[in-house]
Design a protein around this motif. Structure first.
Motif, mmCIF file in Angstrom:
data_model
loop_
_atom_site.group_PDB
_atom_site.id
_atom_site.type_symbol
_atom_site.label_atom_id
_atom_site.label_comp_id
_atom_site.label_asym_id
_atom_site.label_seq_id
_atom_site.Cartn_x
_atom_site.Cartn_y
_atom_site.Cartn_z
ATOM 1 N N ILE A 153 -28.097 -60.697 -61.989
ATOM 2 C CA ILE A 153 -28.187 -62.160 -61.986
ATOM 3 C C ILE A 153 -27.166 -62.760 -62.951
ATOM 4 C CG2 ILE A 153 -29.680 -64.120 -62.548
ATOM 5 C CD1 ILE A 153 -32.064 -62.357 -61.670
ATOM 6 N N LEU A 154 -26.973 -62.134 -64.097
ATOM 7 C CA LEU A 154 -26.003 -62.643 -65.073
ATOM 8 C C LEU A 154 -24.596 -62.666 -64.505
ATOM 9 C CD1 LEU A 154 -27.288 -60.958 -68.360
ATOM 10 C CD2 LEU A 154 -27.205 -63.408 -67.898
ATOM 11 N N VAL B 125 -21.068 -65.515 -76.539
ATOM 12 C CA VAL B 125 -21.202 -64.503 -75.494
ATOM 13 C C VAL B 125 -21.106 -65.162 -74.124
ATOM 14 C CG1 VAL B 125 -22.543 -62.887 -76.902
ATOM 15 C CG2 VAL B 125 -23.741 -64.657 -75.569
ATOM 16 N N ASP B 126 -20.745 -64.341 -73.140
ATOM 17 C CA ASP B 126 -20.636 -64.837 -71.768
ATOM 18 C C ASP B 126 -21.988 -64.896 -71.075
ATOM 19 O OD1 ASP B 126 -17.607 -64.889 -71.557
ATOM 20 O OD2 ASP B 126 -17.937 -62.788 -72.095
ATOM 21 N N GLY B 127 -22.904 -64.041 -71.514
ATOM 22 C CA GLY B 127 -24.228 -64.023 -70.921
ATOM 23 C C GLY B 127 -25.241 -63.500 -71.909
ATOM 24 N N LEU B 128 -26.510 -63.834 -71.659
ATOM 25 C CA LEU B 128 -27.569 -63.396 -72.565
ATOM 26 C C LEU B 128 -28.797 -63.026 -71.754
ATOM 27 C CD1 LEU B 128 -28.464 -64.837 -75.998
ATOM 28 C CD2 LEU B 128 -30.313 -64.387 -74.373
ATOM 29 N N GLY C 141 -21.569 -70.235 -69.232
ATOM 30 C CA GLY C 141 -22.036 -68.862 -69.186
ATOM 31 C C GLY C 141 -23.371 -68.743 -68.458
ATOM 32 N N SER C 142 -24.074 -67.651 -68.695
ATOM 33 C CA SER C 142 -25.329 -67.419 -67.981
ATOM 34 C C SER C 142 -26.392 -66.890 -68.923
ATOM 35 C CB SER C 142 -25.116 -66.452 -66.808
ATOM 36 O OG SER C 142 -24.497 -65.252 -67.247
ATOM 37 N N PHE C 143 -27.635 -67.207 -68.595
ATOM 38 C CA PHE C 143 -28.794 -66.859 -69.411
ATOM 39 C C PHE C 143 -29.899 -66.424 -68.468
ATOM 40 C CE2 PHE C 143 -32.818 -67.667 -71.448
ATOM 41 C CZ PHE C 143 -32.621 -67.581 -72.821
#
Length: 336
Positions: free
Chosen positions: A152-153, A224-227, A245-247
């Motif tokens: 998903i990220l 960060v780019d994703g978490l 980004g994405s979470f």
């Protein structure tokens, strides 16, 4: 428990059940009808089954209309065992073969904490070689959750990812899978977890009151780019993610409101035998580590729930089946 495709034919099995909501004392090991094996399904003789927070909240009646009062429920999402019977149209599995599997329990209520469980063949995979059933039982739900959250990220090799709860059941798998995918990992956990996480190749950050600031300070490039929020920190940590980004959250209440173009998602793991086979292969190759905190016989399931509710341990809590040892042997063909 030693599995065999030639167990005694019987109309009943034993399983972990509850008929009313409450504390661990409402759990019982009781007889249930032996499940039939329809086309496309496999019956697994269960050697070990992990206990998860889902089991605890279901037993306590905290899942609302998803688990209404009244019926007898059999708990359990993960299983490691051996193939006991094979339904029509199934190929790729053999009687007596060691397998791992996951049940989509919130939808089906087909529990794996039982002497036998019947699941679609598409939910099963060969068990990783060289590990105990207890260790194998810690793989399906948590590793599926980590793998599907990473998907998903949508990150690419070289991207930066932060994982909260990085030493926990989901977070530990996420760190290892992210490293396997070539991501640069910032791992947020308790101070005592630093040696484990740095040993996995992650940059360690001690959890504290200002997690977003701590992650940005440690991350290459300052963000960060994703978490992946395996610790359910929610809005307190989304600020570590760059604009756009994405979470991904692992529990619905912890998904924060989107901000700065950050995509916010929720992972709800689904059984997937092909993915599970890949994960088992990573275990065999030494790229995924399986951790067992403690095992209990099925009859002591209440103690397992009590331990899980207290927390503070690393690794899975697993029920190990021994209640089939009294069953005799037969020589019947178990292909349905």
């Amino acid at each position: 428990m030693t599995g065999s495709p030639h167990t005694h034919q019987t109309d009943v099995m034993r399983a972990v059940t509850f008929t009313e909501f409450g504390g661990p004392d409402v759990l019982a090991v009781a007889e249930r009808p032996m499940p039939e094996v329809p086309a496309g399904h496999v019956r697994v003789r269960v050697h070990a089954a992990a206990v998860h927070p889902l089991d605890v909240v279901a037993r306590a009646g905290r899942l609302g209309p998803m688990v209404p009062p009244g019926p007898t429920y059999v708990l359990g999402v993960d299983a490691a065992g051996t193939v006991d019977a094979i339904g029509d149209g199934v190929s790729g599995f053999d009687l007596g073969q060691a397998v791992v599997a996951m049940s989509n329990w919130p939808e089906t209520k087909v529990g794996t904490q039982a002497e036998f469980v019947v699941l679609p063949a598409a939910f099963l995979a060969p068990a990783p070689a060289g590990v105990t059933p207890a260790a194998a039982a810690t793989l399906p739900l948590n590793a599926h959750t980590a793998a599907q959250a990473l998907r998903i990220l949508g990150l690419r090799a070289g991207d930066r990812i932060a994982v909260t709860g990085a030493a926990g059941a989901i977070g530990g798998f996420a760190v290892q899978l992210a490293r396997h995918q070539g991501l640069r990992v910032v791992a947020v956990a308790a101070p005592e977890d630093e040696p484990y996480l740095t040993g996995l190749g992650a940059t360690f950050v001690a959890r504290g009151d200002h997690p977003a600031y701590a992650v940005r300070k440690a991350a290459p490039g300052g963000e960060v780019d994703g978490l992946l929020d395996a610790a359910s920190l929610g809005s307190s940590v989304i600020g570590a993610v760059r604009d756009g980004g994405s979470f991904v959250a692992v529990t619905p209440p912890s998904a924060p409101a989107a901000e700065r173009g950050v995509r916010v998602g929720l992972v709800q793991a689904r059984a997937d035998g092909a993915e599970l086979a890949e994960l088992a292969g990573l275990v065999e190759s030494g790229r995924l580590d399986l951790r067992v905190a403690r095992t209990f016989p099925f009859e002591r399931v209440a103690e397992a729930h009590t331990m899980l509710a207290k927390g503070g341990f690393r690794g899975g809590v697993v029920l190990v089946a021994d209640f089939a040892s009294s069953r005799g042997a037969d020589t019947g063909d178990r292909r349905s």
